[in-house]
Design an enzyme around this catalytic site. Structure first.
Site, PDB file in Angstrom:
ATOM      1  N   ASP A   1       2.224   1.426  -0.056  1.00 40.96           N
ATOM      2  CA  ASP A   1       1.232   2.021   0.850  1.00 40.96           C
ATOM      3  C   ASP A   1       0.979   3.500   0.540  1.00 40.96           C
ATOM      4  OD1 ASP A   1      -0.546   2.031   2.956  1.00 40.96           O
ATOM      5  OD2 ASP A   1       0.987   2.352   4.491  1.00 40.96           O
ATOM      6  N   GLY A   2      -0.236   3.932   0.864  1.00 42.31           N
ATOM      7  CA  GLY A   2      -0.576   5.353   0.737  1.00 42.31           C
ATOM      8  C   GLY A   2      -1.589   5.661  -0.353  1.00 42.31           C
TER       9      GLY A   2
ATOM     10  N   ARG B   1      -4.758   7.589   1.067  1.00 44.63           N
ATOM     11  CA  ARG B   1      -4.502   8.997   1.397  1.00 44.63           C
ATOM     12  C   ARG B   1      -4.286   9.832   0.142  1.00 44.63           C
ATOM     13  NH1 ARG B   1      -0.071   7.461   5.584  1.00 44.63           N
ATOM     14  NH2 ARG B   1      -0.544   5.429   4.656  1.00 44.63           N
TER      15      ARG B   1
ATOM     16  N   ARG C   1     -11.351   5.896  -2.650  1.00 39.53           N
ATOM     17  CA  ARG C   1     -10.115   5.140  -2.397  1.00 39.53           C
ATOM     18  C   ARG C   1      -9.698   4.278  -3.587  1.00 39.53           C
ATOM     19  NH1 ARG C   1      -8.200   4.753   2.771  1.00 39.53           N
ATOM     20  NH2 ARG C   1      -7.337   2.711   2.291  1.00 39.53           N
TER      21      ARG C   1
ATOM     22  N   THR D   1      -2.992 -10.236   4.669  1.00 38.55           N
ATOM     23  CA  THR D   1      -4.007 -11.086   5.299  1.00 38.55           C
ATOM     24  C   THR D   1      -4.961 -10.238   6.147  1.00 38.55           C
ATOM     25  OG1 THR D   1      -2.299 -11.537   6.979  1.00 38.55           O
ATOM     26  CG2 THR D   1      -2.733 -13.278   5.387  1.00 38.55           C
TER      27      THR D   1
ATOM     28  N   ASN E   1      -5.917  -7.096   5.182  1.00 43.73           N
ATOM     29  CA  ASN E   1      -6.642  -6.133   4.340  1.00 43.73           C
ATOM     30  C   ASN E   1      -8.088  -6.553   4.038  1.00 43.73           C
ATOM     31  OD1 ASN E   1      -3.666  -5.135   2.487  1.00 43.73           O
ATOM     32  ND2 ASN E   1      -4.669  -4.083   4.178  1.00 43.73           N
TER      33      ASN E   1
ATOM     34  N   ARG F   1       9.368   1.518   2.290  1.00 40.09           N
ATOM     35  CA  ARG F   1       7.970   1.789   2.639  1.00 40.09           C
ATOM     36  C   ARG F   1       7.668   3.252   2.406  1.00 40.09           C
ATOM     37  NH1 ARG F   1       3.791  -0.530   7.055  1.00 40.09           N
ATOM     38  NH2 ARG F   1       1.989   0.479   6.133  1.00 40.09           N
TER      39      ARG F   1
HETATM   40  C1  IPE Z   1       0.376  -2.745   4.277  1.00 40.42           C
HETATM   41  O1  IPE Z   1      -0.324  -1.569   4.289  1.00 40.42           O
HETATM   42  C2  IPE Z   1      -0.213  -3.698   3.283  1.00 40.42           C
HETATM   43  C3  IPE Z   1      -0.046  -3.339   1.881  1.00 40.42           C
HETATM   44  C4  IPE Z   1       0.550  -2.275   1.427  1.00 40.42           C
HETATM   45  C5  IPE Z   1      -0.597  -4.271   0.932  1.00 40.42           C
HETATM   46  P1  IPE Z   1      -1.545  -1.303   5.284  1.00 40.42           P
HETATM   47  O2  IPE Z   1      -2.089   0.026   4.929  1.00 40.42           O
HETATM   48  O3  IPE Z   1      -2.490  -2.443   5.253  1.00 40.42           O
HETATM   49  O4  IPE Z   1      -0.818  -1.289   6.695  1.00 40.42           O
HETATM   50  P2  IPE Z   1      -1.223  -0.571   8.051  1.00 40.42           P
HETATM   51  O5  IPE Z   1      -2.648  -0.924   8.331  1.00 40.42           O
HETATM   52  O6  IPE Z   1      -1.046   0.896   7.844  1.00 40.42           O
HETATM   53  O7  IPE Z   1      -0.248  -1.094   9.060  1.00 40.42           O
HETATM   54  C1  IPE Z   2      -2.013   0.452   0.148  1.00 44.82           C
HETATM   55  O1  IPE Z   2      -2.620   1.676   0.264  1.00 44.82           O
HETATM   56  C2  IPE Z   2      -2.826  -0.524  -0.648  1.00 44.82           C
HETATM   57  C3  IPE Z   2      -3.316  -1.668   0.130  1.00 44.82           C
HETATM   58  C4  IPE Z   2      -3.140  -1.870   1.392  1.00 44.82           C
HETATM   59  C5  IPE Z   2      -4.108  -2.646  -0.595  1.00 44.82           C
HETATM   60  P1  IPE Z   2      -3.696   1.958   1.409  1.00 44.82           P
HETATM   61  O2  IPE Z   2      -5.045   1.648   0.866  1.00 44.82           O
HETATM   62  O3  IPE Z   2      -3.332   1.273   2.661  1.00 44.82           O
HETATM   63  O4  IPE Z   2      -3.535   3.521   1.562  1.00 44.82           O
HETATM   64  P2  IPE Z   2      -3.634   4.351   2.922  1.00 44.82           P
HETATM   65  O5  IPE Z   2      -2.608   3.779   3.848  1.00 44.82           O
HETATM   66  O6  IPE Z   2      -5.021   4.179   3.435  1.00 44.82           O
HETATM   67  O7  IPE Z   2      -3.316   5.744   2.513  1.00 44.82           O
HETATM   68 MG    MG Z   3      -2.183   1.825   4.223  1.00 45.04          MG
END
Ligand code: IPE
Ligand code: IPE
Ligand code: MG
Length: 246
Positions: A26-27, A30, A39, A72, A74, A194
């Site tokens: 995740d991240g 950002r 993104r 699921t 996303n 995480r």
């Molecule tokens: C969890 O991250 C899913 C993946 C990293 C693939 P999200 O960014 O979707 O989770 P939330 O929305 O912050 O809980």
């Molecule tokens: C995780 O990064 C990748 C996926 C969920 C596919 P994010 O896209 O959720 O990144 P943030 O949380 O918006 O920074």
């Molecule tokens: Mg995220």
């Protein structure tokens, strides 16, 4: 003295490594935003990090790496972002197929692949098929994965087995139920990492995380390094796992 004291190199005991590490990657968004980038650039950088970390995990000799690549939930994201993620996945799978014979990494997918584009489903099947005989490191990619979805599917499959006389509800055990999950045959994760500062599970490995150790860090996934992984492993080794005992 500098305000930013160099952090000490993490000390990891290579004889006490976890068997199975899982990561919520995740991240990415950002990370991109912080650089004024779209993104999808964050997802591309995140895919590079995945390559680096998967290779390192194999070098360390861990048996299982499970990564959360697409949930699921996303699909709620803008179509162009979802398309960019799928494109990166396709690129990764093509590369994986080319290097598989050399890397000997066994690949598996956790999740319902049926909503994915047919060629992507085919690539997933192909990587799984080619690598099924490899017995080094196993990398599980969670794709269109959700812990609740996995549990409901398992319940349905079990119910069907009962209706058709292959199973008996009175004899269902935790082990047998685990066999209905995507993770059938894979030991539960010992450590779940995480990055990105969020402190939640976001529907990841809900059944399998029962006694996992959690490690949270503010580092965004594209910045996650081998050293970060060592830091997580060192933290894991400092924990006392009691499984409800003393
Ligand atoms: C969890 O991250 C899913 C993946 C990293 C693939 P999200 O960014 O979707 O989770 P939330 O929305 O912050 O809980
Ligand atoms: C995780 O990064 C990748 C996926 C969920 C596919 P994010 O896209 O959720 O990144 P943030 O949380 O918006 O920074
Ligand atoms: Mg995220």
């Amino acid at each position: 003295m500098s305000l930013f004291r160099r952090r000490e190199a993490p000390k990891v005991d290579m004889s006490r490594l976890p068997r199975h590490v899982a990561i919520i990657m995740d991240g990415n968004g950002r990370w991109a935003k912080g650089r004024g980038l779209p993104r999808r650039a964050g997802h591309a950088a995140g895919a590079e990090t995945f390559r680096t970390i998967a290779t390192f995990v194999k070098e360390l000799g861990l048996e299982y790496l499970t990564v959360y690549a697409f949930s699921t939930e996303n699909w709620k994201r803008p179509a162009d972002e979802v398309a960019a993620i799928m494109k990166l996945l396709e690129k990764y799978l093509h590369e994986a197929i080319e290097t598989m014979a050399r890397d000997k990494v066994k690949m598996a997918f956790f999740g319902d692949l049926s909503p994915l584009a047919p060629h992507l489903q085919q690539l997933c099947r192909q990587t799984q098929e080619i690598s099924k005989g490899y017995d080094g490191c196993q990398v599980n990619i969670c794709l269109n994965y959700g812990g609740r979805d996995e549990l409901v599917r398992a319940a349905k499959a079990f119910a069907l087995d009962c209706v058709e006389g292959r199973a008996d509800p009175g004899h269902l055990t935790q082990e047998a139920f685990g066999g209905y999950l995507y993770s059938a045959g894979v030991p539960d994760p010992d450590l779940i990492i995480r990055p990105s500062g969020e402190v939640r599970v976001s529907n990841f490995l809900l059944w399998q995380c029962a006694y996992a150790e959690f490690y949270f860090t503010d580092v965004l996934w594209p910045d996650f390094s081998k050293e970060e992984l060592l830091r997580a492993l060192a933290a894991y080794q400092g924990r006392s796992r009691r499984y409800g005992g003393v």
